[in-house]
Motif scaffolding. Structure first.
Motif, PDB file in Angstrom:
ATOM      1  N   GLU A 170      62.500  39.083 -36.511  1.00 31.28           N
ATOM      2  CA  GLU A 170      62.068  38.412 -37.736  1.00 31.28           C
ATOM      3  C   GLU A 170      62.954  37.197 -38.005  1.00 31.28           C
ATOM      4  O   GLU A 170      64.180  37.289 -37.954  1.00 31.28           O
TER       5      GLU A 170
ATOM      6  N   ILE B 143      59.336  22.304 -44.077  1.00 32.30           N
ATOM      7  CA  ILE B 143      58.552  23.543 -43.996  1.00 32.30           C
ATOM      8  C   ILE B 143      57.063  23.238 -43.847  1.00 32.30           C
ATOM      9  O   ILE B 143      56.370  23.810 -42.988  1.00 32.30           O
TER      10      ILE B 143
ATOM     11  N   LYS C 184      55.405  24.528 -40.336  1.00 38.31           N
ATOM     12  CA  LYS C 184      54.755  25.836 -40.525  1.00 38.31           C
ATOM     13  C   LYS C 184      53.465  25.986 -39.730  1.00 38.31           C
ATOM     14  O   LYS C 184      53.264  27.014 -39.048  1.00 38.31           O
TER      15      LYS C 184
ATOM     16  N   TYR D 107      54.104  26.888 -35.889  1.00 33.77           N
ATOM     17  CA  TYR D 107      54.771  28.101 -35.413  1.00 33.77           C
ATOM     18  C   TYR D 107      54.327  29.397 -36.089  1.00 33.77           C
ATOM     19  O   TYR D 107      54.635  30.482 -35.587  1.00 33.77           O
ATOM     20  N   LYS D 108      53.615  29.330 -37.199  1.00 35.24           N
ATOM     21  CA  LYS D 108      53.356  30.530 -37.995  1.00 35.24           C
ATOM     22  C   LYS D 108      52.543  31.593 -37.267  1.00 35.24           C
ATOM     23  O   LYS D 108      52.675  32.790 -37.555  1.00 35.24           O
ATOM     24  N   ASP D 109      51.717  31.200 -36.309  1.00 37.57           N
ATOM     25  CA  ASP D 109      50.862  32.165 -35.614  1.00 37.57           C
ATOM     26  C   ASP D 109      51.512  32.765 -34.369  1.00 37.57           C
ATOM     27  O   ASP D 109      50.924  33.652 -33.741  1.00 37.57           O
TER      28      ASP D 109
ATOM     29  N   TYR E 142      55.172  33.534 -34.151  1.00 33.17           N
ATOM     30  CA  TYR E 142      56.405  34.267 -34.424  1.00 33.17           C
ATOM     31  C   TYR E 142      56.316  34.916 -35.803  1.00 33.17           C
ATOM     32  O   TYR E 142      55.544  34.473 -36.669  1.00 33.17           O
ATOM     33  N   ASN E 143      57.105  35.958 -35.993  1.00 32.70           N
ATOM     34  CA  ASN E 143      57.194  36.621 -37.295  1.00 32.70           C
ATOM     35  C   ASN E 143      58.201  35.847 -38.155  1.00 32.70           C
ATOM     36  O   ASN E 143      59.406  36.050 -38.042  1.00 32.70           O
ATOM     37  N   ILE E 144      57.697  34.947 -38.978  1.00 32.01           N
ATOM     38  CA  ILE E 144      58.556  34.025 -39.725  1.00 32.01           C
ATOM     39  C   ILE E 144      58.301  34.134 -41.225  1.00 32.01           C
ATOM     40  O   ILE E 144      57.149  34.143 -41.674  1.00 32.01           O
ATOM     41  N   ASN E 145      59.389  34.206 -41.982  1.00 26.61           N
ATOM     42  CA  ASN E 145      59.339  34.016 -43.428  1.00 26.61           C
ATOM     43  C   ASN E 145      59.799  32.590 -43.714  1.00 26.61           C
ATOM     44  O   ASN E 145      60.953  32.241 -43.426  1.00 26.61           O
ATOM     45  N   PHE E 146      58.919  31.761 -44.232  1.00 28.03           N
ATOM     46  CA  PHE E 146      59.257  30.380 -44.562  1.00 28.03           C
ATOM     47  C   PHE E 146      59.734  30.320 -46.014  1.00 28.03           C
ATOM     48  O   PHE E 146      59.025  30.760 -46.924  1.00 28.03           O
TER      49      PHE E 146
END
Length: 258
Positions: free
Chosen positions: A37, A47, A51, A54-56, A58-62
């Motif tokens: 994560e 951001i 966003k 990369y959002k699709d 990796y498991n990312i909290n922006f």
């Protein structure tokens, strides 16, 4: 394991092209190490730009920090300094100062620890250009131990072409591109190269994660027995030419002379 990383939170130091190419390598490197994560904090401009890319994958909290919120953190940082100074407690803490010296990213990161981590959870605390030299096996050993933090030392990396420093590409492994060690960070700005880039739970680090916020924690908390290399992958063409702030100006002047 999780990573909290600054991808460009200071509104005066926004470099979207640099953040994008570094983030490509950063996410790939740490996922291969076993990170599951990513918690990315940055100015909302950065951001919003990265966003969708990369959002699709990796498991990312922006975590967007707009300029107004960043200034609120700056005021909070300054007030902490003033209060410690009034109480005669400054020597007990790693604090930069007040006024123009306020750089509140450490407060943001410590807040994110409390928000995203349990008390016993290990986490990387990093800048986007920092790659800890570590195997997945050693990381698991650290994670399974009772260690509270890990020490590191920053080692600058650079790559050269016939025209000077290379342009960093997404297509080739970052260490193949930045294949030489160089001493710039300490030499140019007399900046600290020591790092504490892995902490457990809500243990607070100071600005730039060069130490723990409470100086007593260095002795009271258990550290990993080995000092780790932190590859500082900062010195490539796009970053040097687009260098911002006092450090960026010094770096540009250095490379003009070499």
């Amino acid at each position: 394991m999780k990573v909290i990383v600054d991808i460009g939170t200071n509104p005066n130091l926004i470099k979207i092209d640099v953040a994008d190419v570094l983030l490509h390598h950063f996410l790939k490197y740490y996922r291969n190490l076993g990170v599951t994560e990513f918690i990315l904090h940055g100015n909302d401009t950065i951001i919003n730009a990265i966003k969708p890319v990369y959002k699709d994958f990796y498991n990312i909290n922006f975590v967007p920090i707009n300029t107004e919120k960043y200034l609120e953190y700056t005021k909070r940082d300054c007030n902490i300094f003033k209060k410690l100074k009034e109480q005669g407690l400054l020597e007990l803490y790693h604090k930069l100062g007040c006024g123009c010296n306020v750089l509140p990213e450490w407060l943001i990161q410590n807040d994110l620890k409390r928000q995203y981590l349990s008390e016993d959870e290990l986490c990387f605390i990093l800048d986007l250009d920092e790659f800890v030299e570590l195997s997945a096996t050693e990381l698991k050993l650290i994670n399974d131990s009772d260690v509270q933090y890990c020490r590191g030392v920053m080692v600058d990396r650079i790559g050269y072409s016939s025209n000077g420093p290379v342009s960093l590409s997404k297509d080739i492994d970052i260490f193949k591109q930045l294949d030489q060690q160089i001493d710039i960070t300490k030499k140019i700005g007399n900046r600290a190269t020591n790092k504490i880039m892995i902490t457990r739970g809500h243990l607070e680090s100071c600005f730039g994660h060069h130490g723990l916020y409470k100086k007593s924690d260095i002795l009271d908390k258990k550290s990993w027995s080995k000092t780790l290399n932190v590859w500082h992958c900062k010195y490539f063409k796009q970053n040097i030419e687009g260098g911002l702030g006092s450090h960026g100006i010094k770096e540009q002047e250095y490379f003009k002379k070499t």
